[in-house]
Design an enzyme around this catalytic site. Structure first.
Site, PDB file in Angstrom:
ATOM      1  N   TYR A 138      22.223  -7.085  -3.742  1.00 43.98           N
ATOM      2  CA  TYR A 138      21.426  -5.923  -3.084  1.00 43.98           C
ATOM      3  C   TYR A 138      19.493  -6.097  -3.201  1.00 43.98           C
ATOM      4  O   TYR A 138      19.001  -5.206  -3.196  1.00 43.98           O
ATOM      5  CB  TYR A 138      21.636  -4.674  -3.406  1.00 43.98           C
ATOM      6  CG  TYR A 138      23.246  -4.517  -3.353  1.00 43.98           C
ATOM      7  CD1 TYR A 138      23.706  -4.394  -1.997  1.00 43.98           C
ATOM      8  CD2 TYR A 138      24.136  -4.689  -4.466  1.00 43.98           C
ATOM      9  CE1 TYR A 138      25.293  -4.230  -1.986  1.00 43.98           C
ATOM     10  CE2 TYR A 138      25.341  -4.412  -4.416  1.00 43.98           C
ATOM     11  CZ  TYR A 138      25.861  -4.371  -2.972  1.00 43.98           C
ATOM     12  OH  TYR A 138      27.439  -4.219  -2.963  1.00 43.98           O
ATOM     13  N   CYS A 150       0.796  -1.106   0.050  1.00 45.99           N
ATOM     14  CA  CYS A 150       0.046  -0.081  -0.142  1.00 45.99           C
ATOM     15  C   CYS A 150       1.064   1.302   0.053  1.00 45.99           C
ATOM     16  O   CYS A 150       1.019   1.936   0.987  1.00 45.99           O
ATOM     17  CB  CYS A 150      -0.865  -0.109   1.349  1.00 45.99           C
ATOM     18  SG  CYS A 150      -2.176  -1.258   0.968  1.00 45.99           S
TER      19      CYS A 150
END
Ligand code: PLP
Length: 408
Positions: free
Chosen positions: A356, A328
């Protein structure tokens, strides 16, 4: 890796899941070491922070690598993976003197990147040799988020402060056994890197007890077609020749060290996520996957472009999609990307997901971090379980919120 194998892994281990191919890591390691085979002593210290799963560390150890670490926890992980302390270099930035002393006591090579700690450490422990991290003020690559050698960088001791370094070394009688730089994550231009190396050689001449020179990393791997890739073979030839000449003049065969992360693991990794929803809006078609920047933050953090393949429908007609997550928050993986037609429940493979990616994953939105799988010798090995609800609650403390009784 074959698309069918990836699909099978997504089925067996569910999605989202990270998959790493050990052969790709091995090949990259060999490419790097053979590019420098004209130098007598070469040491590759894998940068743990790129991908820190203990099975990956063990793979690195089996290849003969050492480790480059930036926290005491990474050091502990390395020791747990069976590395000897002397094969671990500690290259932190902005950590406490106590943390550095603790790692030094374990027997790891210390790399110091500021004058304050250098003076304090040298005063208290003049017998422990240390490496110093220099900032050569060279801008490698165009993105200031990942170029750490330039003038405004928080990393390293400026080359303009060498007189101060020398004063501290003389006053404390400490030993400098290594010189280090790490100019950032993009060597776009070999000549820029060689230029920075000259500054490092110049600096090195000031120190009589060196054992190694550490050139950090910055090897570029392609993320999308047309990306520049460091020509490692050409770079190896040029730097090796220069390094050997330096050693001759210095009067000692020093060790040439590197600490690549991305170069070794980026291309070995793929992230598999399932499409929950295909959503047409007035302006685009969204493909929403069962993941978000909680699992792979690089596109949102750095604007990195990870290629995305629809491995469930590789021959489908190509269409334009915005690939987004289920968080969200705006969590866009790709905008306006041409991908083979996406249907709900298809599996998308995100490329270059070795470096990463998992190591930056979080529990944002109280989601589980994904599983990790290592493809090794033709078999899929689970190397990290998907989290469960217990992991979400772990360390949380429920307190009693009953109102206090008031005495009357
Ligand atoms: C992160 C880091 C590396 C690895 O950089 P890559 O771009 O992944 O190769 C090397 N050295 C130091 C000190 C680092 O912090």
């Amino acid at each position: 890796m074959k698309q069918n194998t990836l699909l099978q892994i997504a089925k067996d281990f569910e999605s989202p899941v990270y998959v790493y191919d050990s052969q790709t890591i091995t090949n990259q390691y060999k490419r790097l070491t053979s590019a420098f085979n004209k130098v007598k002593n070469v040491k590759i210290n894998y940068a743990v922070k790129a991908l820190s799963n203990i099975s990956i560390l063990k793979l690195m150890r089996s290849l003969g690598a050492g480790l480059d670490t930036v926290s005491i926890q990474e050091v502990q992980l390395g020791l747990a993976a069976g590395f000897k302390a002397e094969d671990i270099i500690f290259t932190p930035n902005g950590v406490s003197l106590l943390e550095i002393e603790t790692v030094a006591k374990l027997g790891c090579q210390i790399n110091i990147d500021n004058l304050s700690i250098l003076e304090q450490f040298g005063t208290k422990h003049p017998k422990i040799p240390v490496c110093i991290r220099i900032n050569p003020h060279v801008m490698a690559g165009g993105n200031t988020n990942i170029s750490v050698g330039h003038i405004d960088s928080k990393f390293g001791i400026s080359i303009h402060q060498i007189p101060h370094i020398l004063r501290i070394v003389e006053n404390t009688n400490m030993t400098i056994n290594g010189i280090h730089m790490h100019t950032g994550s993009d060597i776009l231009d070999i000549d820029v890197f060689l230029y920075a190396s000259e500054i490092l050689f110049e600096t090195a001449k000031n120190f009589k007890n060196l054992e190694f020179i550490d050139f950090g990393s910055g090897f570029k791997v392609p993320y999308k077609t047309g990306d520049i890739e460091t020509n490692i073979e050409e770079f190896g030839d040029k730097l090796s020749a220069r390094f050997n000449t330096f050693c001759k003049n210095y009067g000692k065969a020093l060790t040439l060290a590197f600490e690549p992360g991305k170069f070794l693991v980026s291309e070995a990794g793929q992230f598999l996520a399932k499409v929950n929803v295909v959503k047409q809006t007035t302006s685009t078609v969204f493909a929403q996957v069962d993941s978000g920047f909680n699992h792979l933050i690089r596109p949102m953090l750095y604007g990195s472009q990870h290629e995305i393949e629809n491995i469930s429908n590789p021959n489908g007609r190509e269409r334009f999609y915005s690939v987004v997550g289920y968080i969200c928050e705006t969590d866009t993986f790709a905008n306006n990307r041409r991908i083979a037609e996406i249907r709900e429940n298809d599996i998308l493979a995100f490329k270059n997901a070795g470096a990463y990616c998992y190591s930056m994953a979080s529990n944002y939105n109280s989601r589980y971090r994904p599983a990790e799988v290592l493809w090794h010798n033709g078999e899929a090995h689970l190397i990290r379980k998907r989290e469960t609800f217990d992991d979400i609650l772990r360390n949380q403390i429920e307190i009693d919120l009953k109102p206090k009784k008031v005495k009357v």
